[in-house]
Scaffold this motif. Structure first.
Motif, mmCIF file in Angstrom:
data_model
loop_
_atom_site.group_PDB
_atom_site.id
_atom_site.type_symbol
_atom_site.label_atom_id
_atom_site.label_comp_id
_atom_site.label_asym_id
_atom_site.label_seq_id
_atom_site.Cartn_x
_atom_site.Cartn_y
_atom_site.Cartn_z
ATOM 1 N N ASN A 13 -0.875 -41.840 -26.438
ATOM 2 C CA ASN A 13 -0.891 -43.016 -27.330
ATOM 3 C C ASN A 13 0.401 -43.146 -28.128
ATOM 4 O O ASN A 13 0.397 -43.235 -29.359
ATOM 5 C CB ASN A 13 -2.091 -42.958 -28.269
ATOM 6 N N MET A 14 1.517 -43.200 -27.410
ATOM 7 C CA MET A 14 2.830 -43.280 -28.042
ATOM 8 C C MET A 14 3.575 -44.553 -27.662
ATOM 9 O O MET A 14 4.799 -44.570 -27.559
ATOM 10 C CB MET A 14 3.662 -42.047 -27.656
ATOM 11 N N GLU A 15 2.837 -45.650 -27.461
ATOM 12 C CA GLU A 15 3.480 -46.892 -27.046
ATOM 13 C C GLU A 15 4.531 -47.364 -28.042
ATOM 14 O O GLU A 15 5.499 -48.027 -27.663
ATOM 15 C CB GLU A 15 2.438 -47.989 -26.826
ATOM 16 N N GLN A 16 4.374 -47.004 -29.300
ATOM 17 C CA GLN A 16 5.318 -47.465 -30.321
ATOM 18 C C GLN A 16 6.683 -46.805 -30.173
ATOM 19 O O GLN A 16 7.707 -47.380 -30.574
ATOM 20 C CB GLN A 16 4.749 -47.187 -31.716
ATOM 21 N N TYR A 17 6.718 -45.602 -29.615
ATOM 22 C CA TYR A 17 7.960 -44.837 -29.577
ATOM 23 C C TYR A 17 8.446 -44.506 -28.169
ATOM 24 O O TYR A 17 9.607 -44.127 -27.991
ATOM 25 C CB TYR A 17 7.775 -43.515 -30.336
ATOM 26 N N LEU A 18 7.595 -44.620 -27.165
ATOM 27 C CA LEU A 18 7.916 -44.107 -25.837
ATOM 28 C C LEU A 18 9.115 -44.817 -25.209
ATOM 29 O O LEU A 18 9.951 -44.167 -24.562
ATOM 30 C CB LEU A 18 6.693 -44.216 -24.931
ATOM 31 N N ASP A 19 9.209 -46.115 -25.366
ATOM 32 C CA ASP A 19 10.330 -46.846 -24.777
ATOM 33 C C ASP A 19 11.666 -46.330 -25.311
ATOM 34 O O ASP A 19 12.601 -46.073 -24.541
ATOM 35 C CB ASP A 19 10.186 -48.338 -25.070
ATOM 36 N N GLU A 20 11.753 -46.139 -26.616
ATOM 37 C CA GLU A 20 12.988 -45.611 -27.221
ATOM 38 C C GLU A 20 13.260 -44.203 -26.726
ATOM 39 O O GLU A 20 14.410 -43.842 -26.433
ATOM 40 C CB GLU A 20 12.870 -45.625 -28.745
ATOM 41 N N CYS A 21 12.217 -43.391 -26.639
ATOM 42 C CA CYS A 21 12.354 -42.015 -26.158
ATOM 43 C C CYS A 21 12.948 -41.986 -24.756
ATOM 44 O O CYS A 21 13.924 -41.272 -24.485
ATOM 45 C CB CYS A 21 10.980 -41.332 -26.173
ATOM 46 N N LEU A 22 12.384 -42.768 -23.849
ATOM 47 C CA LEU A 22 12.811 -42.736 -22.453
ATOM 48 C C LEU A 22 14.183 -43.377 -22.261
ATOM 49 O O LEU A 22 14.982 -42.894 -21.437
ATOM 50 C CB LEU A 22 11.767 -43.419 -21.572
ATOM 51 N N HIS A 23 14.477 -44.411 -23.021
ATOM 52 C CA HIS A 23 15.814 -45.007 -22.938
ATOM 53 C C HIS A 23 16.896 -43.998 -23.332
ATOM 54 O O HIS A 23 18.022 -44.049 -22.817
ATOM 55 C CB HIS A 23 15.908 -46.245 -23.840
ATOM 56 N N SER A 24 16.565 -43.096 -24.236
ATOM 57 C CA SER A 24 17.560 -42.118 -24.684
ATOM 58 C C SER A 24 17.946 -41.135 -23.587
ATOM 59 O O SER A 24 18.926 -40.395 -23.723
ATOM 60 C CB SER A 24 17.036 -41.353 -25.912
ATOM 61 N N ASP A 95 9.875 -38.501 -30.214
ATOM 62 C CA ASP A 95 11.236 -38.080 -30.535
ATOM 63 C C ASP A 95 12.181 -38.677 -29.498
ATOM 64 O O ASP A 95 11.780 -39.468 -28.655
ATOM 65 C CB ASP A 95 11.334 -36.555 -30.540
ATOM 66 N N LYS A 96 13.449 -38.280 -29.546
ATOM 67 C CA LYS A 96 14.389 -38.741 -28.529
ATOM 68 C C LYS A 96 15.558 -37.771 -28.430
ATOM 69 O O LYS A 96 15.714 -36.875 -29.256
ATOM 70 C CB LYS A 96 14.891 -40.147 -28.847
ATOM 71 N N PHE A 97 16.360 -37.958 -27.376
ATOM 72 C CA PHE A 97 17.581 -37.186 -27.219
ATOM 73 C C PHE A 97 18.766 -37.990 -27.737
ATOM 74 O O PHE A 97 18.730 -39.230 -27.789
ATOM 75 C CB PHE A 97 17.827 -36.843 -25.749
ATOM 76 N N ASN A 98 19.816 -37.284 -28.107
ATOM 77 C CA ASN A 98 21.074 -37.908 -28.474
ATOM 78 C C ASN A 98 21.809 -38.264 -27.184
ATOM 79 O O ASN A 98 22.440 -37.416 -26.554
ATOM 80 C CB ASN A 98 21.898 -36.956 -29.335
ATOM 81 N N THR A 99 21.707 -39.511 -26.778
ATOM 82 C CA THR A 99 22.255 -39.944 -25.499
ATOM 83 C C THR A 99 23.745 -39.666 -25.400
ATOM 84 O O THR A 99 24.258 -39.340 -24.321
ATOM 85 C CB THR A 99 21.983 -41.446 -25.291
ATOM 86 N N ALA A 124 15.157 -36.364 -38.284
ATOM 87 C CA ALA A 124 15.487 -37.766 -38.503
ATOM 88 C C ALA A 124 14.347 -38.473 -39.214
ATOM 89 O O ALA A 124 13.206 -37.995 -39.225
ATOM 90 C CB ALA A 124 15.780 -38.451 -37.163
ATOM 91 N N THR A 125 14.653 -39.615 -39.791
ATOM 92 C CA THR A 125 13.651 -40.420 -40.471
ATOM 93 C C THR A 125 12.735 -41.082 -39.438
ATOM 94 O O THR A 125 12.936 -40.964 -38.233
ATOM 95 C CB THR A 125 14.324 -41.516 -41.316
ATOM 96 N N ILE A 126 11.757 -41.818 -39.927
ATOM 97 C CA ILE A 126 10.830 -42.512 -39.044
ATOM 98 C C ILE A 126 11.573 -43.502 -38.154
ATOM 99 O O ILE A 126 11.130 -43.807 -37.031
ATOM 100 C CB ILE A 126 9.731 -43.226 -39.863
ATOM 101 N N LYS A 127 12.736 -43.992 -38.600
ATOM 102 C CA LYS A 127 13.557 -44.891 -37.786
ATOM 103 C C LYS A 127 14.604 -44.130 -36.981
ATOM 104 O O LYS A 127 15.522 -44.722 -36.414
ATOM 105 C CB LYS A 127 14.222 -45.934 -38.683
ATOM 106 N N TYR A 209 14.514 -34.992 -33.834
ATOM 107 C CA TYR A 209 13.107 -34.781 -34.202
ATOM 108 C C TYR A 209 12.705 -35.765 -35.291
ATOM 109 O O TYR A 209 13.146 -35.677 -36.426
ATOM 110 C CB TYR A 209 12.925 -33.337 -34.662
ATOM 111 N N ARG A 210 11.850 -36.714 -34.934
ATOM 112 C CA ARG A 210 11.431 -37.764 -35.855
ATOM 113 C C ARG A 210 10.365 -37.222 -36.817
ATOM 114 O O ARG A 210 9.386 -36.615 -36.391
ATOM 115 C CB ARG A 210 10.864 -38.951 -35.070
#
Length: 227
Positions: A13-24, A95-99, A124-127, A209-210
């Motif tokens: 249930n991470m639809e809010q963040y998954l797109d950003e995560c995978l784009h990274s 979370d995400k990686f530093n691309t 990192a912050t929530i953003k 790490y968000r």
């Protein structure tokens, strides 16, 4: 060329963040060197749909495992069981990686043969704006025997966000993440150390790490409930 790094992305249930995560995870060398296994843990939102959008668009990089809910450890186990990369790392879906550094890190791993690789990371912050960095400048570019690092307090405090393991080493010890319980990242941090013989430090800031997400496992109220 065979994949050099597998990234397992446990997702619930991470639809809010998954797109950003995978784009990274999309870089110049992703198709060639990176394998991303998104493990959808029985999500009831659009997480699976988002994951499949990436696997359809970038089939050389992204794979999706849709499975019934089994909690975090089961996702790590599912990803590890099919990983083909020489190295493996876990990235939480919020979370995400530093691309900017990921491309160079993939290149670095092609020249590395250590059992464990440590990279810098940030909170990192929530953003996802970084506000605190954890770095290892005194060890950057160096490789150590595990006996040399074991007495070092800074090494003993290394978090899972910094860790990349050699995949075959985990298979050799039949590594299995505990399932159905919380906070098993400590098992990921410590159990493989029984097999680690060499550790390298890459001068790359990889993991972001968000913090501050409502319902996050490290939120104080959630920790109290889970305890």
């Amino acid at each position: 060329m065979a994949k050099i790094l597998t990234v397992v992305v446990p997702t619930y249930n991470m639809e809010q963040y998954l797109d950003e995560c995978l784009h990274s995870l999309i870089t110049e060398k992703s198709d060639e060197l990176l394998e991303v296994i998104i493990v959808n843990d029985g999500s009831t939102d659009r997480s699976s749909q988002i994951a499949h959008t990436f696997s359809d668009r970038y089939p050389q990089t992204f794979r999706v495992i849709d499975k019934p809910n089994g909690h975090y450890g089961s996702c790590v186990n599912a990803g590890l069981s099919v990983a083909t990369g020489k190295y493996i790392k876990v990235l939480d879906a919020d979370d995400k990686f530093n691309t900017a550094d990921l491309n160079d890190y993939l290149t670095y791993l092609t020249t590395c043969d250590s059992d464990m690789v440590i990279t810098d990371w940030c909170k990192a912050t929530i953003k996802c704006k970084p506000y605190r960095y954890r770095t290892y400048p005194e060890w950057h570019g160096k490789t150590f025997k595990i006996e040399e690092l074991a007495p070092q307090g800074k090494f003993r405090g290394v978090m899972m966000h910094a860790i990349t393991y050699r995949t075959q080493m985990l298979h050799d010890i039949d590594y299995h993440q505990p399932e159905g319980v919380c906070y098993t990242d400590d098992v990921w941090r410590f159990t493989p150390l029984s097999a680690v013989r060499t550790v390298s430090f890459a001068d790359k800031n990889i993991y972001c790490y968000r913090t501050g997400r409502e319902g996050q496992s490290m939120d104080h109220s959630v920790m109290m409930r889970n305890a």
